[in-house]
Design a protein around this motif. Structure first.
Motif, PDB file in Angstrom:
ATOM      1  N   GLU A  86      -4.576  -7.999  30.824  1.00 22.53           N
ATOM      2  CA  GLU A  86      -5.867  -7.703  30.765  1.00 22.53           C
ATOM      3  C   GLU A  86      -5.088  -7.820  32.836  1.00 22.53           C
ATOM      4  OE1 GLU A  86      -9.811  -7.683  29.858  1.00 22.53           O
ATOM      5  OE2 GLU A  86      -8.830  -6.971  27.602  1.00 22.53           O
ATOM      6  N   CYS A  87      -5.335  -8.701  33.563  1.00 18.86           N
ATOM      7  CA  CYS A  87      -4.707  -9.124  34.493  1.00 18.86           C
ATOM      8  C   CYS A  87      -3.682  -8.493  34.924  1.00 18.86           C
ATOM      9  CB  CYS A  87      -4.585 -10.752  34.469  1.00 18.86           C
ATOM     10  SG  CYS A  87      -5.836 -11.747  34.720  1.00 18.86           S
ATOM     11  N   LEU A  88      -2.797  -8.256  34.355  1.00 21.13           N
ATOM     12  CA  LEU A  88      -1.801  -7.922  34.832  1.00 21.13           C
ATOM     13  C   LEU A  88      -2.121  -5.833  34.750  1.00 21.13           C
ATOM     14  CD1 LEU A  88       1.482  -9.239  32.359  1.00 21.13           C
ATOM     15  CD2 LEU A  88       0.436 -10.043  35.247  1.00 21.13           C
ATOM     16  N   SER A  89      -2.496  -5.353  34.017  1.00 17.33           N
ATOM     17  CA  SER A  89      -2.878  -4.194  34.512  1.00 17.33           C
ATOM     18  C   SER A  89      -3.244  -3.984  35.775  1.00 17.33           C
ATOM     19  CB  SER A  89      -3.231  -2.951  32.830  1.00 17.33           C
ATOM     20  OG  SER A  89      -4.533  -4.361  32.756  1.00 17.33           O
ATOM     21  N   GLU A  90      -4.740  -4.764  35.931  1.00 16.78           N
ATOM     22  CA  GLU A  90      -5.335  -4.719  36.866  1.00 16.78           C
ATOM     23  C   GLU A  90      -5.156  -5.622  38.005  1.00 16.78           C
ATOM     24  OE1 GLU A  90      -9.326  -7.392  36.053  1.00 16.78           O
ATOM     25  OE2 GLU A  90      -9.618  -5.865  34.033  1.00 16.78           O
ATOM     26  N   GLY A  91      -3.555  -5.974  38.779  1.00 13.40           N
ATOM     27  CA  GLY A  91      -2.893  -6.853  39.374  1.00 13.40           C
ATOM     28  C   GLY A  91      -3.830  -7.786  40.131  1.00 13.40           C
ATOM     29  N   ASP A  92      -4.279  -8.022  39.419  1.00 14.38           N
ATOM     30  CA  ASP A  92      -5.322  -9.283  39.832  1.00 14.38           C
ATOM     31  C   ASP A  92      -3.608 -10.425  39.533  1.00 14.38           C
ATOM     32  OD1 ASP A  92      -6.745 -11.851  40.707  1.00 14.38           O
ATOM     33  OD2 ASP A  92      -8.762 -11.067  39.562  1.00 14.38           O
ATOM     34  N   GLU A  93      -3.322 -11.322  41.063  1.00 14.83           N
ATOM     35  CA  GLU A  93      -2.754 -12.280  40.896  1.00 14.83           C
ATOM     36  C   GLU A  93      -3.170 -13.691  40.684  1.00 14.83           C
ATOM     37  OE1 GLU A  93       1.073 -13.801  40.870  1.00 14.83           O
ATOM     38  OE2 GLU A  93       0.885 -11.719  41.451  1.00 14.83           O
ATOM     39  N   ALA A  94      -4.218 -13.563  40.881  1.00 11.01           N
ATOM     40  CA  ALA A  94      -5.159 -14.633  40.533  1.00 11.01           C
ATOM     41  C   ALA A  94      -5.308 -15.486  39.020  1.00 11.01           C
ATOM     42  CB  ALA A  94      -6.718 -14.938  41.626  1.00 11.01           C
ATOM     43  N   ASP A  95      -5.978 -14.152  39.551  1.00  5.94           N
ATOM     44  CA  ASP A  95      -6.374 -14.263  37.542  1.00  5.94           C
ATOM     45  C   ASP A  95      -5.303 -14.950  36.854  1.00  5.94           C
ATOM     46  OD1 ASP A  95      -9.005 -14.487  37.467  1.00  5.94           O
ATOM     47  OD2 ASP A  95      -8.686 -12.580  37.164  1.00  5.94           O
ATOM     48  N   ALA A  96      -4.286 -14.204  37.202  1.00  6.68           N
ATOM     49  CA  ALA A  96      -3.102 -14.173  36.184  1.00  6.68           C
ATOM     50  C   ALA A  96      -2.302 -16.042  36.147  1.00  6.68           C
ATOM     51  CB  ALA A  96      -1.398 -13.417  36.719  1.00  6.68           C
ATOM     52  N   GLU A  97      -2.438 -16.083  37.171  1.00  2.87           N
ATOM     53  CA  GLU A  97      -1.833 -17.845  37.791  1.00  2.87           C
ATOM     54  C   GLU A  97      -2.929 -18.383  36.622  1.00  2.87           C
ATOM     55  OE1 GLU A  97      -2.022 -17.945  41.613  1.00  2.87           O
ATOM     56  OE2 GLU A  97      -0.443 -17.339  41.651  1.00  2.87           O
ATOM     57  N   LYS A  98      -4.136 -18.300  37.406  1.00  2.00           N
ATOM     58  CA  LYS A  98      -4.952 -19.095  36.412  1.00  2.00           C
ATOM     59  C   LYS A  98      -4.585 -18.623  34.542  1.00  2.00           C
ATOM     60  CE  LYS A  98      -9.921 -19.728  36.081  1.00  2.00           C
ATOM     61  NZ  LYS A  98     -11.537 -19.017  36.981  1.00  2.00           N
ATOM     62  N   LEU A  99      -4.148 -17.804  34.199  1.00  2.00           N
ATOM     63  CA  LEU A  99      -4.074 -17.485  32.617  1.00  2.00           C
ATOM     64  C   LEU A  99      -2.316 -18.637  32.451  1.00  2.00           C
ATOM     65  CD1 LEU A  99      -5.442 -14.458  31.624  1.00  2.00           C
ATOM     66  CD2 LEU A  99      -6.346 -16.699  30.809  1.00  2.00           C
ATOM     67  N   GLU A 100      -1.756 -18.432  33.209  1.00  2.00           N
ATOM     68  CA  GLU A 100      -0.895 -19.010  32.679  1.00  2.00           C
ATOM     69  C   GLU A 100      -0.807 -20.346  32.830  1.00  2.00           C
ATOM     70  OE1 GLU A 100       3.487 -19.751  35.086  1.00  2.00           O
ATOM     71  OE2 GLU A 100       2.211 -18.761  36.041  1.00  2.00           O
ATOM     72  N   ARG A 101      -1.711 -20.947  33.653  1.00  2.84           N
ATOM     73  CA  ARG A 101      -1.840 -22.312  33.394  1.00  2.84           C
ATOM     74  C   ARG A 101      -2.788 -22.617  32.124  1.00  2.84           C
ATOM     75  NH1 ARG A 101      -3.668 -22.054  38.823  1.00  2.84           N
ATOM     76  NH2 ARG A 101      -5.794 -21.749  38.746  1.00  2.84           N
ATOM     77  N   VAL A 102      -3.496 -22.232  31.593  1.00  2.00           N
ATOM     78  CA  VAL A 102      -4.402 -22.129  30.209  1.00  2.00           C
ATOM     79  C   VAL A 102      -4.067 -22.065  29.019  1.00  2.00           C
ATOM     80  CG1 VAL A 102      -6.205 -21.032  28.321  1.00  2.00           C
ATOM     81  CG2 VAL A 102      -6.446 -21.250  31.629  1.00  2.00           C
ATOM     82  N   PHE A 103      -2.811 -20.863  29.380  1.00  2.00           N
ATOM     83  CA  PHE A 103      -1.839 -20.534  28.217  1.00  2.00           C
ATOM     84  C   PHE A 103      -0.494 -22.124  28.126  1.00  2.00           C
ATOM     85  CE2 PHE A 103       3.117 -19.286  27.453  1.00  2.00           C
ATOM     86  CZ  PHE A 103       2.489 -19.193  25.391  1.00  2.00           C
ATOM     87  N   LEU A 104      -0.537 -22.430  29.358  1.00  2.00           N
ATOM     88  CA  LEU A 104       0.031 -24.287  29.846  1.00  2.00           C
ATOM     89  C   LEU A 104      -0.321 -24.576  28.379  1.00  2.00           C
ATOM     90  CD1 LEU A 104       2.415 -23.343  32.883  1.00  2.00           C
ATOM     91  CD2 LEU A 104       3.712 -23.301  30.192  1.00  2.00           C
ATOM     92  N   SER A 105      -1.854 -25.371  28.715  1.00  2.00           N
ATOM     93  CA  SER A 105      -2.404 -25.915  28.579  1.00  2.00           C
ATOM     94  C   SER A 105      -1.862 -25.981  26.590  1.00  2.00           C
ATOM     95  CB  SER A 105      -3.535 -26.019  28.553  1.00  2.00           C
ATOM     96  OG  SER A 105      -4.247 -25.366  28.130  1.00  2.00           O
ATOM     97  N   LEU A 106      -1.669 -24.828  25.902  1.00  2.00           N
ATOM     98  CA  LEU A 106      -2.138 -24.710  24.420  1.00  2.00           C
ATOM     99  C   LEU A 106      -0.497 -25.349  24.056  1.00  2.00           C
ATOM    100  CD1 LEU A 106      -3.433 -21.096  23.927  1.00  2.00           C
ATOM    101  CD2 LEU A 106      -4.154 -23.326  23.373  1.00  2.00           C
TER     102      LEU A 106
END
Length: 84
Positions: free
Chosen positions: A63-83
Motif C-alpha cells: 500500500e505504501c509503495l502504491s501510494e508513493g509514500d517514502e516515509a511510511d515505506a521506511e517505517k515499515l522496513e524498520r518494523v519488518f526487520l524487527s520481526l
C-alpha cells in the motif's frame, strides 16, 4: 498508516488460527502431554505468528509503495526487520 479491513482480514484469520493452536498447547501442558509434542505445536504457533507479522508488513509495504509514500515505506522496513 491505516490498513483497510479487506487488506488485514487474511492476517486476522491467520491470528485466530494461531490463537486456537496456542489454546491447544495450553491444553497439552495441562494434560501433561509428551514434551516433544508440546514443543512441536509451540513451534507451529510461533511460525504462524511470524507469518502473520510478515503478511501484515507485506500488505503495508504494497500500500505504501502504491501510494508513493517514502516515509511510511521506511517505517515499515524498520518494523519488518524487527520481526527477523
Amino acid at each position: 498508516m491505516q490498513l483497510s479491513t479487506d487488506a488485514t482480514q487474511p492476517v486476522v484469520n491467520r491470528l485466530r488460527r494461531a490463537q486456537g493452536q496456542l489454546a491447544g498447547v495450553l491444553r497439552m501442558l495441562e494434560e501433561e502431554r509428551d514434551c516433544e509434542d508440546v514443543v512441536t505445536q509451540l513451534a507451529a504457533v510461533s511460525k504462524a505468528l511470524d507469518r502473520a507479522g510478515f503478511a501484515l508488513i507485506a500488505t503495508g509495504l504494497r500500500e505504501c509503495l502504491s501510494e508513493g509514500d517514502e516515509a511510511d515505506a521506511e517505517k515499515l522496513e524498520r518494523v519488518f526487520l524487527s520481526l527477523a
